[in-house]
Design a protein around this motif. Structure first.
Motif, PDB file in Angstrom:
ATOM      1  N   SER A 212     -18.138  -4.696 -39.875  1.00 58.28           N
ATOM      2  CA  SER A 212     -18.270  -6.517 -39.700  1.00 58.28           C
ATOM      3  C   SER A 212     -19.679  -6.726 -39.764  1.00 58.28           C
ATOM      4  N   GLY A 213     -19.955  -7.235 -40.677  1.00 56.38           N
ATOM      5  CA  GLY A 213     -21.475  -7.211 -40.530  1.00 56.38           C
ATOM      6  C   GLY A 213     -21.487  -5.828 -41.500  1.00 56.38           C
ATOM      7  N   GLY A 214     -22.046  -5.214 -41.969  1.00 54.09           N
ATOM      8  CA  GLY A 214     -21.681  -4.405 -42.318  1.00 54.09           C
ATOM      9  C   GLY A 214     -22.067  -3.573 -41.072  1.00 54.09           C
ATOM     10  N   ARG A 215     -21.660  -3.186 -40.076  1.00 53.39           N
ATOM     11  CA  ARG A 215     -21.672  -2.447 -38.875  1.00 53.39           C
ATOM     12  C   ARG A 215     -19.826  -2.407 -38.778  1.00 53.39           C
ATOM     13  N   VAL A 216     -19.749  -0.375 -38.352  1.00 59.29           N
ATOM     14  CA  VAL A 216     -18.573  -0.492 -37.653  1.00 59.29           C
ATOM     15  C   VAL A 216     -18.589  -0.636 -36.620  1.00 59.29           C
ATOM     16  N   ALA A 217     -17.613  -2.146 -36.173  1.00 59.60           N
ATOM     17  CA  ALA A 217     -17.359  -2.494 -34.583  1.00 59.60           C
ATOM     18  C   ALA A 217     -16.275  -2.092 -33.930  1.00 59.60           C
ATOM     19  N   ALA A 218     -15.129  -1.500 -34.781  1.00 64.63           N
ATOM     20  CA  ALA A 218     -14.822  -0.806 -33.289  1.00 64.63           C
ATOM     21  C   ALA A 218     -13.888   0.193 -34.957  1.00 64.63           C
ATOM     22  N   ALA A 219     -13.393   0.851 -33.702  1.00 63.33           N
ATOM     23  CA  ALA A 219     -12.836   2.501 -34.750  1.00 63.33           C
ATOM     24  C   ALA A 219     -11.506   3.505 -33.932  1.00 63.33           C
ATOM     25  N   GLY A 220     -10.429   3.117 -34.027  1.00 64.27           N
ATOM     26  CA  GLY A 220      -9.457   4.066 -33.489  1.00 64.27           C
ATOM     27  C   GLY A 220      -8.122   4.218 -34.124  1.00 64.27           C
ATOM     28  N   PRO A 221      -7.237   4.517 -32.447  1.00 63.09           N
ATOM     29  CA  PRO A 221      -6.072   4.259 -33.541  1.00 63.09           C
ATOM     30  C   PRO A 221      -5.393   2.483 -33.781  1.00 63.09           C
ATOM     31  N   PRO A 222      -4.808   2.246 -33.877  1.00 61.29           N
ATOM     32  CA  PRO A 222      -4.379   0.563 -34.392  1.00 61.29           C
ATOM     33  C   PRO A 222      -3.884  -0.250 -33.156  1.00 61.29           C
ATOM     34  N   GLY A 223      -3.745   0.192 -32.322  1.00 57.93           N
ATOM     35  CA  GLY A 223      -3.445  -0.209 -31.602  1.00 57.93           C
ATOM     36  C   GLY A 223      -5.068  -1.008 -30.309  1.00 57.93           C
ATOM     37  N   GLU A 224      -5.858   0.323 -30.823  1.00 61.56           N
ATOM     38  CA  GLU A 224      -6.868  -0.365 -29.750  1.00 61.56           C
ATOM     39  C   GLU A 224      -7.811  -0.596 -30.825  1.00 61.56           C
ATOM     40  N   VAL A 225      -7.420  -0.784 -31.834  1.00 57.44           N
ATOM     41  CA  VAL A 225      -8.550  -2.005 -32.923  1.00 57.44           C
ATOM     42  C   VAL A 225      -7.926  -3.182 -32.705  1.00 57.44           C
ATOM     43  N   LEU A 226      -7.543  -3.282 -33.145  1.00 56.22           N
ATOM     44  CA  LEU A 226      -6.291  -4.378 -33.264  1.00 56.22           C
ATOM     45  C   LEU A 226      -6.101  -5.376 -32.151  1.00 56.22           C
ATOM     46  N   THR A 227      -7.041  -6.070 -31.486  1.00 58.53           N
ATOM     47  CA  THR A 227      -6.663  -6.581 -29.986  1.00 58.53           C
ATOM     48  C   THR A 227      -7.349  -8.123 -30.473  1.00 58.53           C
ATOM     49  N   ARG A 228      -6.850  -8.948 -28.965  1.00 60.29           N
ATOM     50  CA  ARG A 228      -7.346 -10.189 -29.301  1.00 60.29           C
ATOM     51  C   ARG A 228      -8.747 -10.951 -29.734  1.00 60.29           C
ATOM     52  N   SER A 229      -9.210 -10.528 -28.805  1.00 64.36           N
ATOM     53  CA  SER A 229     -10.757  -9.949 -29.205  1.00 64.36           C
ATOM     54  C   SER A 229     -10.814 -10.057 -29.682  1.00 64.36           C
ATOM     55  N   ALA A 230     -10.914  -8.902 -30.481  1.00 61.98           N
ATOM     56  CA  ALA A 230     -11.729  -8.609 -31.995  1.00 61.98           C
ATOM     57  C   ALA A 230     -11.359  -9.620 -32.886  1.00 61.98           C
ATOM     58  N   VAL A 231     -10.007  -9.555 -33.382  1.00 59.49           N
ATOM     59  CA  VAL A 231      -9.235 -10.537 -34.154  1.00 59.49           C
ATOM     60  C   VAL A 231     -10.290 -12.074 -33.761  1.00 59.49           C
ATOM     61  N   ALA A 232     -10.203 -12.304 -32.891  1.00 58.13           N
ATOM     62  CA  ALA A 232     -11.432 -13.628 -33.216  1.00 58.13           C
ATOM     63  C   ALA A 232     -12.075 -13.106 -33.093  1.00 58.13           C
ATOM     64  N   GLU A 233     -13.347 -12.428 -32.439  1.00 58.14           N
ATOM     65  CA  GLU A 233     -14.553 -12.331 -32.881  1.00 58.14           C
ATOM     66  C   GLU A 233     -15.038 -11.563 -34.132  1.00 58.14           C
ATOM     67  N   HIS A 234     -14.329 -11.339 -35.314  1.00 58.81           N
ATOM     68  CA  HIS A 234     -14.894 -10.635 -36.040  1.00 58.81           C
ATOM     69  C   HIS A 234     -13.927 -11.442 -37.697  1.00 58.81           C
TER      70      HIS A 234
END
Length: 327
Positions: A212-234
């Protein structure tokens, strides 16, 4: 082979596209790069290959890719672009044979061994019957398999795929992803893909990298990356994320479990969706249901059922409530 990217910076036309991106992809695993439009997903793959100027370090099995000559690099990493150049009139076999270019001497011709490799790859991808067909006479799904065939003909240990399911219908999307997964397991390939479909990304990848924005916002297993807050923010999407029902294990290495199985439901007023972003069985796709007001009340546009891969979900609840209230 393990792929490591450290502190990668890319600027195109004087505009920063990637800033300090660091990614580690273990050998034999599948990592999907996700993110909103313009996040730099495709640029990351091109930078790994050295197709765009960059600063930072990219290594494969400890070897600096930037220090390798293009021909040697093409023997280490294969790349399938999002919009490949498919020469009009060229046959499927000849296009696949282009994957042997790193092994053919300058001013030389392909050997019988090169042609045997191309024929073997076409056989594995069920394309032997199309070997003599011109590229411009192929369907979308067939073209994607042919592009993959060319990459596999390079016989590398690392495979980079830029949006391999672009413009494919739901059935062909699943076929391509299943094919890549089977090849990865059979040949012990390290796979890195960019993909917009969060459902497919979480179903097939072992790990996700959210740009997001050219930077790594999150990395890891799908269940840790695809969170409600992450989807809303990015992604700017209002969703509800909840555990999906667990399914029986399959041959896929990323079988669903409590760690990475999630269900995302859209909660934007006036729309309904059923979306399981992970879990191999049942692999529901993103399906907008919506609703409309009739003389008998609210009715789901999908007729009460949201379509998945070859099967139907149970009737949705859109007919039972006003969707503007959310659920």
């Amino acid at each position: 082979m393990t792929v490591k990217v450290r502190g990668l910076d890319v600027a195109l036309g004087g505009r920063p596209v990637l800033n300090g991106v660091s990614v580690s992809v273990p050998a034999g695993t599948w990592t999907a790069v996700i993110g909103p439009n313009g996040a730099g997903k495709s640029t990351l793959l091109r930078a790994i290959l050295g197709l765009v100027p960059s600063r930072g370090e990219v290594t494969v099995a400890g070897e600096d890719l930037g220090a390798l000559k293009p021909r040697h690099r093409a023997r280490v990493v294969a790349y399938a672009p999002q919009t490949p150049n498919l020469p009009v009139g060229m046959t499927v076999f000849d296009y696949t044979l282009l994957g042997r270019s790193p092994y053919i001497p300058h001013l030389g011709r392909e050997s019988s061994a090169d042609r045997a490799v191309a024929a073997e790859v076409l056989g594995r991808l069920d394309l032997t019957g199309l070997a003599a067909r011109p590229l411009d006479h192929l369907s979308g799904g067939e073209r994607q398999r042919v592009v993959l065939a060319r990459a596999l003909a390079q016989q590398t240990s690392v495979l980079l795929l830029d949006e391999p399911t672009t413009a494919l219908d739901i059935g062909h999307q699943q076929q391509v992803m299943e094919l890549v997964d089977q090849l990865r397991l059979a040949d012990e390939l390290t796979v890195v893909t960019t993909i917009h479909d969060l459902t497919l990304a979480a179903q097939y990848a072992d790990d996700l990298v959210l740009l997001s924005g050219g930077r790594v916002a999150a990395a890891g297993p799908p269940g840790e990356v695809l969170t409600r807050s992450a989807v809303a923010e990015h992604f700017g999407a209002r969703v509800r994320v909840s555990p999906a029902r667990t399914a029986a294990p399959t041959s896929h290495s990323n079988a669903p479990d409590a760690r990475n199985v999630r269900e995302v439901r859209n909660v934007r007023p006036g729309l309904r969706t059923h979306d399981s972003v992970a879990g191999r069985e049942p692999p529901w796709n993103l399906n907008w249901c919506g609703a409309r007001r009739t003389a008998r009340g609210w009715r789901p546009r999908c007729g009460g059922r949201a379509r998945g891969y070859g099967r139907f979900r149970p009737p949705c609840s859109a007919a039972a409530s006003d969707p503007r209230r959310g659920s």
